[in-house]
Design a protein around this motif. Structure first.
Motif, PDB file in Angstrom:
ATOM      1  N   SER A 222       0.841  -1.204   0.000  1.00 56.42           N
ATOM      2  CA  SER A 222       0.000   0.000   0.000  1.00 56.42           C
ATOM      3  C   SER A 222       0.870   1.244   0.000  1.00 56.42           C
ATOM      4  CB  SER A 222      -0.894   0.034   1.231  1.00 56.42           C
ATOM      5  OG  SER A 222      -1.725  -1.081   1.264  1.00 56.42           O
TER       6      SER A 222
ATOM      7  N   ASP B 205      -5.820  -0.566  -4.521  1.00 57.54           N
ATOM      8  CA  ASP B 205      -5.238  -1.100  -3.289  1.00 57.54           C
ATOM      9  C   ASP B 205      -6.201  -2.094  -2.659  1.00 57.54           C
ATOM     10  OD1 ASP B 205      -3.774  -1.643  -1.100  1.00 57.54           O
ATOM     11  OD2 ASP B 205      -3.750   0.385  -0.275  1.00 57.54           O
ATOM     12  N   GLU B 206      -5.969  -3.360  -2.930  1.00 53.31           N
ATOM     13  CA  GLU B 206      -6.813  -4.444  -2.437  1.00 53.31           C
ATOM     14  C   GLU B 206      -8.299  -4.137  -2.620  1.00 53.31           C
ATOM     15  OE1 GLU B 206      -5.694  -6.528   0.942  1.00 53.31           O
ATOM     16  OE2 GLU B 206      -3.669  -5.719   1.061  1.00 53.31           O
TER      17      GLU B 206
END
Ligand SMILES: Nc1ncnc2c1ncn2[C@@H]1O[C@H](COP(=O)(O)OP(=O)(O)O)[C@@H](O)[C@H]1O
Ligand SMILES: [Mg+2]
Lengths: 434, 263
Positions: B62, B182-183
């Motif tokens: 991240s 991000d995820e």
């Protein structure tokens, strides 16, 4: 193991009304007043207290006298009608002096001015309070403070025109500065307005006043009093302290050390010092610091300090809401390329202010009630200033409860309206932003 | 973690990778206080490339992609996005941010605005697009992520998968040249993961430059040009998906893959 008997329902049962014990007055009484021994005790205690209050105040209220010229006359009427030991309320004092409670010593022949200002107040705040009111009316809201200033204090109209012109020039600077981003717009706007007010405004105003003396007779600040004073100070402080409090809250969370330090210092100082101290500062100390002979109006001074006071509290309420917002909101705004001020205005503050409505309204209500403290700097607040003045008259010497009840009722009316409006707003926003 | 099957696997054979460079990260280092969170990151992303970043939790994935749009500041090295170097110069930062879209794990939609307003806000206020045009664009992208009928609702009224698709549409409305994820599916219920991944695959098919932090290895195999494995703030291994999954080189990668694929 027992065998399971197969079962199939062929006829569906209709709905039936609930038994009497589950609905109606009896059920309500049992559920709310007599559900447990403690509840029974509390119910009887409550009934007794209500009975005690009513039995003591009802005769006093029922023996009210409206038409009399002095407290003595009231007492004589009550004794004549209800017997020598009877007590009664003497509302005649309100009937005799209501105009002083409402307007202080504002000249009676000009009384239409505060009345007009008060009526227009509702027009001015309507578009702010209710989104269904036409947006165009917001222009009137912007002009209202200056209009009110002129109507209330009178004099020529040119000082107010100069103030308005300064804002206009500031807006022009803001639009020109907008091409350098939010910060450029704000600095150029402020600079342009300040420059106009400092340099050409005063001579221009004198010249215009000499050529075109349009104006109203002047009324000085010491003629203000009662609710006129409380509402003038209160409404002004409400309108100014909200933006100031929001800026202080943002400043306190700023990355810039100097701004953060200044905001923290300001907030903690103001919150740490009693309002009365600040009011004394307003009335006494400022005189030492200002050049001799400057006429810095006492109401304006009080207004400024009450505003500072409310702003410090609002800043803390708003700061709490700001830190309650998830970090993701800031990050999403950043990631979309919104600059600091746009992110605050469009994303952060709408959400933070919604959370802080109850706290902000509490601050406003507390501040409005605190306007009565102006009595300590020689102004005639409705509660003590005017009441003391009324009691100083021989005719009303010794009257005690009635003025307080009257003033209390009016304060309650204002504050309860604010509180109801806050509830309405919360409900409305809740509906909007599920 | 399971590997969802996709309707469309992308035929990458004839798709030529543009040699124009979208992102160049060289010798980038970042610290949180004394903690050296990113160590000597070197990464070049070509335009149109689709990169999946994997690695154990806390490895700095991240942080790395957040450095690309300066949600985090790096302390050493260089990051050049779309030819603009990220320094403390606010002008450059704003420029990069308006070219780079980002989709977060927790969607981060604006709860006080409708779906449509979420999508039009940045175009109107940052790009100065007229409202009407911004709304048309927003509806176009909402149709693309298959939820035009939700346009007037508020985010809280939508399911997680729908919210994440709105978040993707919101980013696309800025017409970004690079998208960071991000995820994006980590906070979703299993039955909603597929609808979000389908949207992302569609985006990949159109040639968007994408960096995705994700543990969806099926997605990586279907669309990625390159998979990057990070551990302890460093890029440990990068390879094409086929070799990355079938022939991992480093021990750390092997260990990670065995854990995540549950073999
Ligand atoms: N704001 C922060 N301050 C200090 N440490 C942080 C901060 N954000 C992340 N970290 C630490 O940096 C490391 C990398 O975090 P992150 O990039 O979120 O990892 P990943 O996304 O790979 O799970 C973790 O050890 C985390 O605890
Ligand atoms: Mg992460």
């Amino acid at each position: 193991m027992a065998e399971i008997a197969p079962f199939v329902r062929h006829e569906m049962l209709p709905a039936e009304p609930a038994p009497a014990s589950e609905a109606g007055v009896l059920h309500w009484l049992r559920a709310n007043l007599f559900s447990s021994p403690l509840n029974v005790v509390l119910t009887f205690a409550g009934v007794f207290i209500v009975y005690w209050l009513v039995s003591h105040s009802a005769p006093w209220l029922m023996h009210s006298v409206w038409a009399a010229d002095s407290l003595g006359e009231c007492r004589a009427i009550i004794a004549e009608r209800w017997g020598p030991d009877a007590t009664g309320a003497c509302w005649a004092v309100i009937r005799d002096r209501w105009h002083q409670y409402l307007f202080g010593f504002y000249p009676w022949e000009h009384i239409w001015r505060p009345i007009t200002v008060f009526a227009l107040l509702f027009v001015a705040i309507a578009p702010v309070l209710f989104s269904s009111v036409p947006r165009k009316l917001l222009w009137f809201t912007l002009a209202y403070p200056l209009l009110a200033l002129w109507l209330l204090w009178g004099g020529t109209i040119w000082p107010e025109v100069m103030i308005a012109a300064g804002f206009g020039i500031g807006a022009l600077g803001f639009m020109l500065g907008a091409r350098f981003g939010s910060l450029g717009a704000i600095s150029l706007g402020t600079l342009a307005a300040a420059l106009f007010w400092v340099v050409p405004a005063a001579p221009l105003e004198h010249a215009l006043a000499a050529m075109l003396p349009i104006g109203l007779p002047e009324v000085s600040s010491d003629q203000f009093g009662g609710f006129l004073l409380a509402v003038t100070v209160g409404v002004g402080a409400i309108a100014l302290s909200l933006p100031m409090g929001v800026l202080l809250a943002l400043g306190r969370r700023s990355d810039m050390f100097l701004i953060r330090a200044l905001c923290i210092g300001f907030i903690e100082f103001i919150r740490g010092v009693p309002l009365i101290t600040l009011l004394f500062v307003a009335s006494l100390l400022l005189n030492y610091f200002l050049p001799p002979g400057t006429n810095f109006d006492i109401i304006l001074r009080v207004e400024i300090l009450v505003t500072f006071f409310a702003a410090a509290y609002i800043a803390e309420v708003v700061r709490g809401a700001l830190s309650a917002l998830p970090r993701g909101q800031y990050e999403a705004a950043d990631a979309l390329g919104l600059d600091y001020w746009k992110a605050q205005r469009l994303i952060i503050l709408p959400q933070a202010l919604k959370i802080s409505i109850p706290g902000i309204v509490s601050t406003f209500i507390g501040m409005f009630k605190d306007t009565t403290l102006v009595v300590f700097v020689g102004l005639f607040d409705p509660l003590k200033g005017i009441s003391d003045f009324v009691r100083a008259d021989f005719a009303w010497k010794g009257i005690y409860w009635e003025p307080y009840i009257f003033v209390g009722c009016i304060f309650f009316l204002f504050n309860f309206s604010m509180s109801r409006y806050a509830m309405y707003l919360e409900q409305k926003l809740k509906r909007d932003h599920r | 973690m399971s590997q969802p099957q996709f309707d469309r696997a992308i035929d990458r054979s004839h798709m030529q990778v543009a040699d124009e460079i979208a992102i160049q990260i060289s010798n980038m280092n970042k610290w949180y206080g004394q903690f050296h969170v990113l160590r000597d990151i070197n990464l070049t992303v070509n335009r149109g490339e689709r990169i999946v970043i994997a690695g154990p939790s806390g490895s700095g994935k991240s942080t790395m992609i957040r450095c690309i749009n300066r949600l985090e500041e790096h302390q050493a090295g260089q990051i050049i996005v779309d030819g603009v170097e990220l320094t403390s110069d606010l002008k450059n930062i704003d420029k990069v941010r308006s070219e780079v879209g980002m989709v977060f794990q927790h969607f981060n939609l604006f709860p006080h605005l409708t779906i449509l307003e979420n999508c039009t806000l940045a175009p109107i206020w940052v790009r100065k697009v007229p409202r009407k045009e911004a709304e048309e664009t927003a509806m176009h992208f909402l149709e693309k992520v298959k939820i035009p009928e939700q346009a007037l609702k508020y985010p809280g009224q939508l399911s997680g998968g729908q919210q994440q698709r709105v978040a993707i549409a919101r980013s696309l409305c800025m017409k970004p040249r690079i998208m960071l994820f991000d995820e994006p599916t980590s906070a979703l219920d299993p039955e909603m993961i597929k609808e979000v991944l389908d949207t992302m695959i569609e985006l990949a098919e159109e040639g968007m430059t994408m960096l995705c932090v994700t543990h969806e290895m099926g997605f990586a195999q279907a669309v990625a040009n390159r998979v990057i494995f990070m551990d302890q703030g460093q890029i440990v291994e990068q390879n094409n998906p086929h070799d990355f999954f079938n022939n991992p080189q480093s021990e750390r990668t092997k260990l990670f893959l065995s854990q995540i694929l549950g073999h």
